[in-house]
Design a protein around this motif. Structure first.
Motif, PDB file in Angstrom:
ATOM      1  N   LEU A   1       0.830  -1.202   0.000  1.00 42.46           N
ATOM      2  CA  LEU A   1       0.000   0.000   0.000  1.00 42.46           C
ATOM      3  C   LEU A   1       0.868   1.257   0.000  1.00 42.46           C
ATOM      4  O   LEU A   1       0.607   2.200  -0.756  1.00 42.46           O
ATOM      5  N   LYS A   2       1.923   1.270   0.803  1.00 45.35           N
ATOM      6  CA  LYS A   2       2.821   2.432   0.866  1.00 45.35           C
ATOM      7  C   LYS A   2       3.467   2.708  -0.491  1.00 45.35           C
ATOM      8  O   LYS A   2       3.500   3.850  -0.966  1.00 45.35           O
ATOM      9  N   VAL A   3       3.986   1.677  -1.135  1.00 50.20           N
ATOM     10  CA  VAL A   3       4.627   1.827  -2.448  1.00 50.20           C
ATOM     11  C   VAL A   3       3.598   2.297  -3.477  1.00 50.20           C
ATOM     12  O   VAL A   3       3.854   3.226  -4.257  1.00 50.20           O
ATOM     13  N   ALA A   4       2.419   1.694  -3.477  1.00 56.68           N
ATOM     14  CA  ALA A   4       1.384   2.064  -4.446  1.00 56.68           C
ATOM     15  C   ALA A   4       0.903   3.497  -4.225  1.00 56.68           C
ATOM     16  O   ALA A   4       0.641   4.221  -5.198  1.00 56.68           O
ATOM     17  N   GLN A   5       0.774   3.930  -2.985  1.00 58.48           N
ATOM     18  CA  GLN A   5       0.352   5.308  -2.722  1.00 58.48           C
ATOM     19  C   GLN A   5       1.384   6.303  -3.234  1.00 58.48           C
ATOM     20  O   GLN A   5       1.027   7.342  -3.787  1.00 58.48           O
ATOM     21  N   GLN A   6       2.675   5.994  -3.086  1.00 59.97           N
ATOM     22  CA  GLN A   6       3.720   6.853  -3.625  1.00 59.97           C
ATOM     23  C   GLN A   6       3.627   6.883  -5.152  1.00 59.97           C
ATOM     24  O   GLN A   6       3.732   7.937  -5.770  1.00 59.97           O
ATOM     25  N   ALA A   7       3.418   5.716  -5.756  1.00 61.66           N
ATOM     26  CA  ALA A   7       3.284   5.639  -7.214  1.00 61.66           C
ATOM     27  C   ALA A   7       2.066   6.437  -7.680  1.00 61.66           C
ATOM     28  O   ALA A   7       2.134   7.149  -8.690  1.00 61.66           O
TER      29      ALA A   7
ATOM     30  N   PHE B   1       7.012   8.841 -11.976  1.00 65.15           N
ATOM     31  CA  PHE B   1       6.241   7.602 -12.045  1.00 65.15           C
ATOM     32  C   PHE B   1       7.029   6.535 -12.799  1.00 65.15           C
ATOM     33  O   PHE B   1       7.138   5.392 -12.339  1.00 65.15           O
ATOM     34  N   LEU B   2       7.596   6.903 -13.937  1.00 65.21           N
ATOM     35  CA  LEU B   2       8.364   5.947 -14.741  1.00 65.21           C
ATOM     36  C   LEU B   2       9.551   5.375 -13.958  1.00 65.21           C
ATOM     37  O   LEU B   2       9.895   4.201 -14.127  1.00 65.21           O
ATOM     38  N   ASP B   3      10.152   6.176 -13.096  1.00 67.56           N
ATOM     39  CA  ASP B   3      11.273   5.710 -12.270  1.00 67.56           C
ATOM     40  C   ASP B   3      10.857   4.598 -11.303  1.00 67.56           C
ATOM     41  O   ASP B   3      11.704   3.842 -10.838  1.00 67.56           O
ATOM     42  N   MET B   4       9.576   4.503 -11.001  1.00 68.36           N
ATOM     43  CA  MET B   4       9.091   3.481 -10.069  1.00 68.36           C
ATOM     44  C   MET B   4       8.740   2.164 -10.765  1.00 68.36           C
ATOM     45  O   MET B   4       8.358   1.206 -10.094  1.00 68.36           O
TER      46      MET B   4
ATOM     47  N   ASP C   1       9.774  -2.482  -4.032  1.00 69.40           N
ATOM     48  CA  ASP C   1       9.490  -1.049  -3.971  1.00 69.40           C
ATOM     49  C   ASP C   1       9.196  -0.479  -5.363  1.00 69.40           C
ATOM     50  O   ASP C   1       9.351   0.705  -5.604  1.00 69.40           O
ATOM     51  N   LYS C   2       8.769  -1.356  -6.286  1.00 63.92           N
ATOM     52  CA  LYS C   2       8.498  -0.948  -7.668  1.00 63.92           C
ATOM     53  C   LYS C   2       7.101  -1.383  -8.104  1.00 63.92           C
ATOM     54  O   LYS C   2       6.504  -2.290  -7.514  1.00 63.92           O
ATOM     55  N   ILE C   3       6.636  -0.764  -9.168  1.00 65.96           N
ATOM     56  CA  ILE C   3       5.376  -1.141  -9.791  1.00 65.96           C
ATOM     57  C   ILE C   3       5.713  -2.039 -10.986  1.00 65.96           C
ATOM     58  O   ILE C   3       6.467  -1.638 -11.874  1.00 65.96           O
ATOM     59  N   CYS C   4       5.155  -3.248 -10.999  1.00 66.75           N
ATOM     60  CA  CYS C   4       5.459  -4.189 -12.087  1.00 66.75           C
ATOM     61  C   CYS C   4       4.288  -4.369 -13.041  1.00 66.75           C
ATOM     62  O   CYS C   4       4.445  -4.953 -14.111  1.00 66.75           O
ATOM     63  N   GLY C   5       3.110  -3.861 -12.676  1.00 63.91           N
ATOM     64  CA  GLY C   5       1.954  -3.997 -13.543  1.00 63.91           C
ATOM     65  C   GLY C   5       0.945  -2.895 -13.303  1.00 63.91           C
ATOM     66  O   GLY C   5       0.866  -2.327 -12.209  1.00 63.91           O
ATOM     67  N   TYR C   6       0.188  -2.594 -14.343  1.00 64.41           N
ATOM     68  CA  TYR C   6      -0.802  -1.516 -14.313  1.00 64.41           C
ATOM     69  C   TYR C   6      -1.968  -1.910 -15.200  1.00 64.41           C
ATOM     70  O   TYR C   6      -1.773  -2.430 -16.301  1.00 64.41           O
ATOM     71  N   ARG C   7      -3.180  -1.688 -14.714  1.00 64.88           N
ATOM     72  CA  ARG C   7      -4.380  -1.880 -15.522  1.00 64.88           C
ATOM     73  C   ARG C   7      -5.263  -0.670 -15.308  1.00 64.88           C
ATOM     74  O   ARG C   7      -5.334  -0.135 -14.206  1.00 64.88           O
ATOM     75  N   GLU C   8      -5.933  -0.255 -16.360  1.00 63.78           N
ATOM     76  CA  GLU C   8      -6.802   0.917 -16.264  1.00 63.78           C
ATOM     77  C   GLU C   8      -8.179   0.571 -16.801  1.00 63.78           C
ATOM     78  O   GLU C   8      -8.315  -0.100 -17.820  1.00 63.78           O
ATOM     79  N   TYR C   9      -9.192   1.049 -16.084  1.00 68.93           N
ATOM     80  CA  TYR C   9     -10.584   0.845 -16.469  1.00 68.93           C
ATOM     81  C   TYR C   9     -11.300   2.174 -16.301  1.00 68.93           C
ATOM     82  O   TYR C   9     -11.057   2.894 -15.338  1.00 68.93           O
ATOM     83  N   PHE C  10     -12.170   2.518 -17.240  1.00 66.13           N
ATOM     84  CA  PHE C  10     -12.975   3.719 -17.055  1.00 66.13           C
ATOM     85  C   PHE C  10     -14.395   3.445 -17.473  1.00 66.13           C
ATOM     86  O   PHE C  10     -14.654   2.590 -18.311  1.00 66.13           O
TER      87      PHE C  10
END
Length: 132
Positions: free
Chosen positions: A9-15, A31-34, A116-125
């Protein structure tokens, strides 16, 4: 090594803080650095529809987002955060100009966290931009 949900949660909130900054300013470097080198993301439409893999592809995507939403999107509310040991979902509302036309939407973005990194992302709208 198992991840703990508090660190995730801490890492994701920073991202998300960096993600929001990117939406609002078009500046995505923090963001890209994470992102991990093997970062993957899923987007529901357009040129980036479906699964995309690699940090370079992510850089192209967020550059496209910066161009589409000039001068930037304002996040008007953060409605909900849901998390577990590896994934955090942020539900929010945003508005601005999309290629010069008024835009308003409800969005959910999901970040997969590894260390401490983001390895995946999904977006829904869900809104078509004309509704509240």
């Amino acid at each position: 090594m198992a991840q703990n949900s508090e660190n995730t949660l801490k890492v994701a909130q920073q991202a998300f803080k960096h993600f929001r900054h990117g939406l609002e300013t078009g500046e995505w470097n923090q963001f890209l650095d994470m992102l991990t080198e093997d970062f993957s993301f899923w987007f529901p439409m357009g040129k980036f529809h479906g699964l995309n893999v690699g940090k370079q592809r992510a850089q192209e995507f967020f550059q496209y987002v910066a161009q589409a939403f000039t001068p930037g999107l304002q996040v008007t509310s953060l409605d909900r955060i849901t998390s577990n040991e590896t994934t955090v979902v942020f539900e929010f509302r945003d508005e601005g100009l999309l290629f010069g036309q008024p835009y308003k939407n409800r969005v959910a973005v999901s970040f997969d966290v590894r260390g401490d990194k983001i390895c995946g992302y999904r977006e829904y709208f869900g809104s078509d931009g004309k509704s509240n």
